[in-house]
Design an enzyme around this catalytic site. Structure first.
Site: not given
Ligand SMILES: O=C(O)c1cc(=O)[nH]c(=O)n1[C@@H]1O[C@H](COP(=O)(O)O)[C@@H](O)[C@H]1O
Length: 292
Positions: A111
Protein backbone atom coordinates in the site's frame (compact mmCIF):
# COMPACT_ATOMS: atom_id res chain seq x y z
CA UNK A 1 1.49 8.01 -23.03
CA UNK A 2 3.66 5.59 -25.03
CA UNK A 3 2.04 2.43 -26.34
CA UNK A 4 4.22 -0.24 -24.80
CA UNK A 5 2.22 -3.45 -24.92
CA UNK A 6 0.92 -5.38 -27.93
CA UNK A 7 -2.57 -6.86 -28.20
CA UNK A 8 -0.98 -10.23 -27.37
CA UNK A 9 0.22 -8.79 -24.05
CA UNK A 10 3.91 -8.48 -25.01
CA UNK A 11 5.86 -5.49 -23.62
CA UNK A 12 7.46 -3.93 -26.70
CA UNK A 13 11.19 -4.46 -27.15
CA UNK A 14 11.53 -6.86 -24.20
CA UNK A 15 9.83 -10.09 -25.25
CA UNK A 16 8.07 -10.06 -21.87
CA UNK A 17 4.42 -10.66 -21.22
CA UNK A 18 2.53 -7.94 -19.33
CA UNK A 19 1.32 -8.58 -15.79
CA UNK A 20 -2.35 -8.33 -16.77
CA UNK A 21 -1.85 -10.90 -19.49
CA UNK A 22 0.00 -13.26 -17.09
CA UNK A 23 -2.62 -12.81 -14.37
CA UNK A 24 -5.47 -13.37 -16.83
CA UNK A 25 -3.84 -16.64 -17.92
CA UNK A 26 -3.31 -17.75 -14.31
CA UNK A 27 -6.94 -16.97 -13.42
CA UNK A 28 -8.16 -18.89 -16.47
CA UNK A 29 -5.98 -21.89 -15.64
CA UNK A 30 -6.36 -22.04 -11.84
CA UNK A 31 -9.40 -19.94 -11.01
CA UNK A 32 -9.80 -16.52 -9.39
CA UNK A 33 -8.21 -17.09 -5.98
CA UNK A 34 -5.42 -15.15 -4.31
CA UNK A 35 -4.21 -16.42 -0.94
CA UNK A 36 -3.03 -13.73 1.44
CA UNK A 37 0.10 -14.55 3.43
CA UNK A 38 -0.55 -12.58 6.61
CA UNK A 39 1.63 -13.95 9.43
CA UNK A 40 -0.28 -12.40 12.34
CA UNK A 41 1.19 -13.10 15.81
CA UNK A 42 -1.99 -14.98 16.80
CA UNK A 43 -1.73 -17.24 13.75
CA UNK A 44 1.95 -17.97 14.41
CA UNK A 45 0.96 -18.94 17.94
CA UNK A 46 -1.90 -21.17 16.81
CA UNK A 47 0.50 -22.92 14.43
CA UNK A 48 2.87 -23.59 17.37
CA UNK A 49 5.46 -21.14 16.02
CA UNK A 50 7.38 -18.39 17.78
CA UNK A 51 6.67 -14.76 16.89
CA UNK A 52 10.14 -14.30 15.39
CA UNK A 53 11.86 -14.49 12.00
CA UNK A 54 12.20 -18.30 12.15
CA UNK A 55 8.47 -18.66 12.86
CA UNK A 56 7.68 -16.20 10.09
CA UNK A 57 9.83 -18.16 7.62
CA UNK A 58 8.28 -21.51 8.48
CA UNK A 59 4.75 -20.04 8.26
CA UNK A 60 5.27 -18.25 4.94
CA UNK A 61 7.03 -21.08 3.14
CA UNK A 62 4.44 -23.60 4.37
CA UNK A 63 1.58 -21.49 3.01
CA UNK A 64 3.39 -21.14 -0.30
CA UNK A 65 4.03 -24.89 -0.51
CA UNK A 66 0.36 -25.61 0.22
CA UNK A 67 -1.23 -23.23 -2.28
CA UNK A 68 1.34 -22.52 -5.02
CA UNK A 69 -0.27 -24.96 -7.44
CA UNK A 70 -3.88 -23.91 -6.87
CA UNK A 71 -3.87 -20.13 -6.41
CA UNK A 72 -3.52 -17.64 -9.25
CA UNK A 73 -1.50 -15.41 -6.89
CA UNK A 74 -0.26 -15.06 -3.34
CA UNK A 75 -0.31 -11.75 -1.49
CA UNK A 76 2.20 -11.32 1.33
CA UNK A 77 1.14 -8.54 3.70
CA UNK A 78 4.32 -6.47 4.02
CA UNK A 79 3.66 -4.95 7.48
CA UNK A 80 3.57 -8.39 9.04
CA UNK A 81 7.13 -8.99 7.78
CA UNK A 82 8.27 -5.42 8.56
CA UNK A 83 7.36 -5.83 12.22
CA UNK A 84 10.28 -8.29 12.47
CA UNK A 85 12.75 -5.69 11.16
CA UNK A 86 15.52 -6.60 8.73
CA UNK A 87 15.21 -10.32 9.53
CA UNK A 88 11.51 -10.17 8.57
CA UNK A 89 12.27 -8.37 5.32
CA UNK A 90 14.88 -11.04 4.51
CA UNK A 91 12.12 -13.66 4.93
CA UNK A 92 9.91 -11.64 2.58
CA UNK A 93 12.71 -11.56 -0.01
CA UNK A 94 13.09 -15.34 0.32
CA UNK A 95 9.32 -15.85 0.00
CA UNK A 96 9.12 -13.70 -3.15
CA UNK A 97 12.00 -15.64 -4.73
CA UNK A 98 10.44 -18.98 -3.77
CA UNK A 99 7.10 -17.93 -5.29
CA UNK A 100 8.92 -17.03 -8.50
CA UNK A 101 10.50 -20.50 -8.54
CA UNK A 102 7.04 -22.05 -8.00
CA UNK A 103 5.58 -19.96 -10.85
CA UNK A 104 2.89 -18.38 -8.71
CA UNK A 105 2.30 -14.65 -9.18
CA UNK A 106 2.98 -12.32 -6.27
CA UNK A 107 1.15 -9.23 -5.07
CA UNK A 108 3.22 -7.38 -2.47
CA UNK A 109 0.62 -5.79 -0.22
CA UNK A 110 2.64 -2.71 0.67
CA UNK A 111 0.00 0.00 0.00
CA UNK A 112 2.64 2.50 -1.04
CA UNK A 113 1.93 6.10 -2.07
CA UNK A 114 4.06 9.26 -1.81
CA UNK A 115 5.12 12.40 -3.66
CA UNK A 116 6.44 11.51 -7.11
CA UNK A 117 10.17 11.73 -6.38
CA UNK A 118 9.86 9.38 -3.39
CA UNK A 119 7.36 7.24 -5.26
CA UNK A 120 10.14 6.49 -7.75
CA UNK A 121 12.09 4.84 -4.93
CA UNK A 122 9.09 2.74 -3.88
CA UNK A 123 8.64 1.73 -7.51
CA UNK A 124 12.31 0.73 -7.67
CA UNK A 125 11.95 -1.38 -4.53
CA UNK A 126 8.91 -3.37 -5.63
CA UNK A 127 8.87 -3.27 -9.43
CA UNK A 128 12.44 -3.02 -10.76
CA UNK A 129 14.29 -6.02 -12.19
CA UNK A 130 16.98 -7.16 -9.81
CA UNK A 131 15.54 -5.48 -6.71
CA UNK A 132 15.63 -7.92 -3.77
CA UNK A 133 11.96 -7.15 -3.08
CA UNK A 134 10.75 -7.22 -6.70
CA UNK A 135 7.27 -8.75 -6.90
CA UNK A 136 4.96 -9.28 -9.87
CA UNK A 137 2.76 -6.47 -8.56
CA UNK A 138 2.27 -4.15 -5.61
CA UNK A 139 -0.70 -2.47 -3.92
CA UNK A 140 -0.67 1.36 -4.07
CA UNK A 141 -2.54 4.09 -2.25
CA UNK A 142 -3.63 6.95 -4.56
CA UNK A 143 -4.58 9.41 -1.84
CA UNK A 144 -1.70 11.77 -2.63
CA UNK A 145 -3.35 12.02 -6.05
CA UNK A 146 -3.50 9.29 -8.68
CA UNK A 147 -0.85 11.01 -10.80
CA UNK A 148 1.65 10.82 -7.91
CA UNK A 149 1.78 7.09 -8.68
CA UNK A 150 3.24 7.81 -12.14
CA UNK A 151 6.74 6.36 -11.45
CA UNK A 152 5.19 3.03 -10.42
CA UNK A 153 2.69 2.99 -13.29
CA UNK A 154 5.46 3.58 -15.83
CA UNK A 155 8.00 1.19 -14.31
CA UNK A 156 5.37 -1.56 -14.06
CA UNK A 157 4.56 -1.12 -17.75
CA UNK A 158 8.25 -1.24 -18.65
CA UNK A 159 9.09 -4.37 -16.63
CA UNK A 160 5.92 -6.39 -17.27
CA UNK A 161 4.74 -5.93 -13.70
CA UNK A 162 1.47 -4.61 -12.28
CA UNK A 163 -0.15 -2.45 -9.63
CA UNK A 164 -3.39 -2.59 -7.65
CA UNK A 165 -4.65 0.87 -6.72
CA UNK A 166 -6.94 1.23 -3.69
CA UNK A 167 -10.36 2.41 -4.88
CA UNK A 168 -13.07 1.19 -2.47
CA UNK A 169 -11.45 -0.50 0.49
CA UNK A 170 -13.09 -3.17 2.63
CA UNK A 171 -12.85 -1.32 5.96
CA UNK A 172 -15.77 0.66 7.42
CA UNK A 173 -13.73 3.91 7.48
CA UNK A 174 -13.10 3.86 3.70
CA UNK A 175 -16.33 5.61 2.62
CA UNK A 176 -15.47 8.75 4.63
CA UNK A 177 -12.83 9.48 1.95
CA UNK A 178 -13.68 7.28 -1.03
CA UNK A 179 -17.41 8.11 -1.35
CA UNK A 180 -16.88 11.88 -1.15
CA UNK A 181 -18.02 13.85 -4.19
CA UNK A 182 -21.38 12.26 -5.07
CA UNK A 183 -21.61 11.50 -8.80
CA UNK A 184 -17.92 12.44 -9.14
CA UNK A 185 -16.79 10.46 -6.11
CA UNK A 186 -13.13 10.00 -5.28
CA UNK A 187 -13.43 6.24 -5.91
CA UNK A 188 -15.03 6.80 -9.29
CA UNK A 189 -12.25 9.19 -10.33
CA UNK A 190 -9.67 6.61 -9.36
CA UNK A 191 -11.44 3.95 -11.39
CA UNK A 192 -11.55 6.34 -14.39
CA UNK A 193 -7.84 7.08 -14.03
CA UNK A 194 -7.06 3.36 -13.94
CA UNK A 195 -9.21 2.83 -17.05
CA UNK A 196 -7.24 5.57 -18.85
CA UNK A 197 -3.96 3.89 -17.86
CA UNK A 198 -5.15 0.56 -19.17
CA UNK A 199 -5.58 1.94 -22.68
CA UNK A 200 -1.85 1.27 -23.04
CA UNK A 201 -2.68 -2.44 -22.63
CA UNK A 202 -4.93 -3.15 -25.60
CA UNK A 203 -5.27 -6.84 -24.64
CA UNK A 204 -8.14 -8.12 -22.50
CA UNK A 205 -6.75 -7.33 -19.06
CA UNK A 206 -4.58 -4.30 -18.30
CA UNK A 207 -1.83 -4.27 -15.68
CA UNK A 208 -3.40 -1.47 -13.62
CA UNK A 209 -5.78 -3.16 -11.23
CA UNK A 210 -8.03 -1.77 -8.54
CA UNK A 211 -8.64 -2.89 -4.98
CA UNK A 212 -12.36 -3.06 -4.25
CA UNK A 213 -13.43 -4.80 -1.08
CA UNK A 214 -15.68 -7.83 -1.21
CA UNK A 215 -17.62 -6.10 1.56
CA UNK A 216 -18.62 -2.91 -0.31
CA UNK A 217 -22.19 -4.09 -0.99
CA UNK A 218 -24.20 -1.61 -3.06
CA UNK A 219 -21.46 1.05 -3.17
CA UNK A 220 -20.51 0.34 -6.79
CA UNK A 221 -24.09 0.85 -7.92
CA UNK A 222 -24.64 3.80 -5.56
CA UNK A 223 -21.53 5.56 -6.92
CA UNK A 224 -22.31 4.64 -10.54
CA UNK A 225 -19.02 2.80 -11.03
CA UNK A 226 -18.59 0.53 -14.06
CA UNK A 227 -15.64 -1.68 -13.21
CA UNK A 228 -15.90 -3.71 -16.42
CA UNK A 229 -14.81 -0.51 -18.22
CA UNK A 230 -11.57 -0.41 -16.20
CA UNK A 231 -10.25 -3.39 -18.23
CA UNK A 232 -7.99 -4.34 -15.35
CA UNK A 233 -7.99 -6.93 -12.59
CA UNK A 234 -10.00 -6.24 -9.43
CA UNK A 235 -8.42 -7.46 -6.21
CA UNK A 236 -11.27 -8.14 -3.78
CA UNK A 237 -10.26 -8.64 -0.14
CA UNK A 238 -12.78 -9.22 2.62
CA UNK A 239 -13.71 -12.86 2.00
CA UNK A 240 -14.06 -14.99 5.10
CA UNK A 241 -12.62 -13.19 8.11
CA UNK A 242 -14.26 -9.87 7.18
CA UNK A 243 -17.59 -11.55 6.52
CA UNK A 244 -17.98 -11.58 2.72
CA UNK A 245 -18.80 -14.79 0.83
CA UNK A 246 -18.09 -15.78 -2.79
CA UNK A 247 -21.83 -15.26 -3.46
CA UNK A 248 -21.51 -11.67 -2.19
CA UNK A 249 -18.67 -11.15 -4.65
CA UNK A 250 -20.78 -12.25 -7.61
CA UNK A 251 -23.68 -10.04 -6.50
CA UNK A 252 -21.41 -7.05 -5.85
CA UNK A 253 -19.38 -7.16 -9.07
CA UNK A 254 -21.99 -8.34 -11.60
CA UNK A 255 -20.64 -8.06 -15.15
CA UNK A 256 -17.14 -7.23 -13.86
CA UNK A 257 -16.94 -10.57 -11.99
CA UNK A 258 -14.64 -12.20 -14.62
CA UNK A 259 -12.00 -9.56 -13.69
CA UNK A 260 -12.27 -10.25 -9.97
CA UNK A 261 -9.48 -11.96 -8.04
CA UNK A 262 -10.96 -12.88 -4.67
CA UNK A 263 -8.42 -12.80 -1.86
CA UNK A 264 -8.60 -14.39 1.55
CA UNK A 265 -6.01 -14.54 4.31
CA UNK A 266 -7.01 -15.44 7.89
CA UNK A 267 -9.89 -17.71 6.93
CA UNK A 268 -7.52 -19.97 4.96
CA UNK A 269 -4.44 -19.52 7.17
CA UNK A 270 -6.36 -20.61 10.29
CA UNK A 271 -6.57 -24.08 8.73
CA UNK A 272 -2.77 -24.56 9.06
CA UNK A 273 -0.18 -25.69 9.86
CA UNK A 274 -0.93 -28.93 8.00
CA UNK A 275 -0.58 -28.74 4.22
CA UNK A 276 -3.78 -30.78 3.77
CA UNK A 277 -5.88 -28.44 5.90
CA UNK A 278 -4.54 -25.36 4.13
CA UNK A 279 -5.20 -26.86 0.72
CA UNK A 280 -8.70 -27.91 1.71
CA UNK A 281 -9.53 -24.41 2.97
CA UNK A 282 -8.11 -22.79 -0.16
CA UNK A 283 -9.99 -25.23 -2.42
CA UNK A 284 -13.24 -24.58 -0.56
CA UNK A 285 -12.84 -20.85 -1.23
CA UNK A 286 -11.82 -21.48 -4.83
CA UNK A 287 -14.85 -23.71 -5.43
CA UNK A 288 -17.08 -20.95 -4.08
CA UNK A 289 -15.46 -18.38 -6.36
CA UNK A 290 -15.92 -20.67 -9.34
CA UNK A 291 -19.57 -21.15 -8.39
CA UNK A 292 -19.13 -24.89 -7.80
O1 LIG B 1 -4.97 -4.08 -0.29
C1 LIG B 1 -5.41 -5.04 0.37
O2 LIG B 1 -4.97 -6.16 0.20
C2 LIG B 1 -6.54 -4.80 1.28
C3 LIG B 1 -7.39 -3.76 0.93
C4 LIG B 1 -8.62 -3.64 1.59
O3 LIG B 1 -9.44 -2.81 1.24
N1 LIG B 1 -8.91 -4.50 2.59
C5 LIG B 1 -8.06 -5.49 2.99
O4 LIG B 1 -8.42 -6.26 3.88
N2 LIG B 1 -6.84 -5.60 2.38
C6 LIG B 1 -5.86 -6.60 2.86
O5 LIG B 1 -6.37 -7.90 2.62
C7 LIG B 1 -6.07 -8.77 3.69
C8 LIG B 1 -7.37 -9.30 4.28
O6 LIG B 1 -7.10 -10.27 5.24
P1 LIG B 1 -8.24 -11.21 5.85
O7 LIG B 1 -9.30 -10.31 6.37
O8 LIG B 1 -7.53 -11.96 6.91
O9 LIG B 1 -8.72 -12.11 4.73
C9 LIG B 1 -5.23 -7.98 4.68
O10 LIG B 1 -3.87 -8.22 4.36
C10 LIG B 1 -5.57 -6.54 4.37
O11 LIG B 1 -4.51 -5.65 4.63
Amino acid sequence: MPEQVSAAGQVSGTGRESFGSRLGAAMAARGPLCVGIDPHPALLKSWGLDDDAAGLRSFSLTVLEAVASLAAAVKPQVALFERHGSAGMAVLEELLAAARDESVLTIADAKRGDIGSTMAAYADAWLRDGSPLAADSVTLSPYLGFESLRPALDLAAETGRGVFVLALTSNPEGPSVQHVGGAESVARRIASAAAAENTRYPGALGSVGLVVGATVGSALADLGMDLAAVHGPILAPGLGAQGATPADLRATFGTAYPQVLGTSSRDILAAGPGLGGLREAALRTLDGLRGE
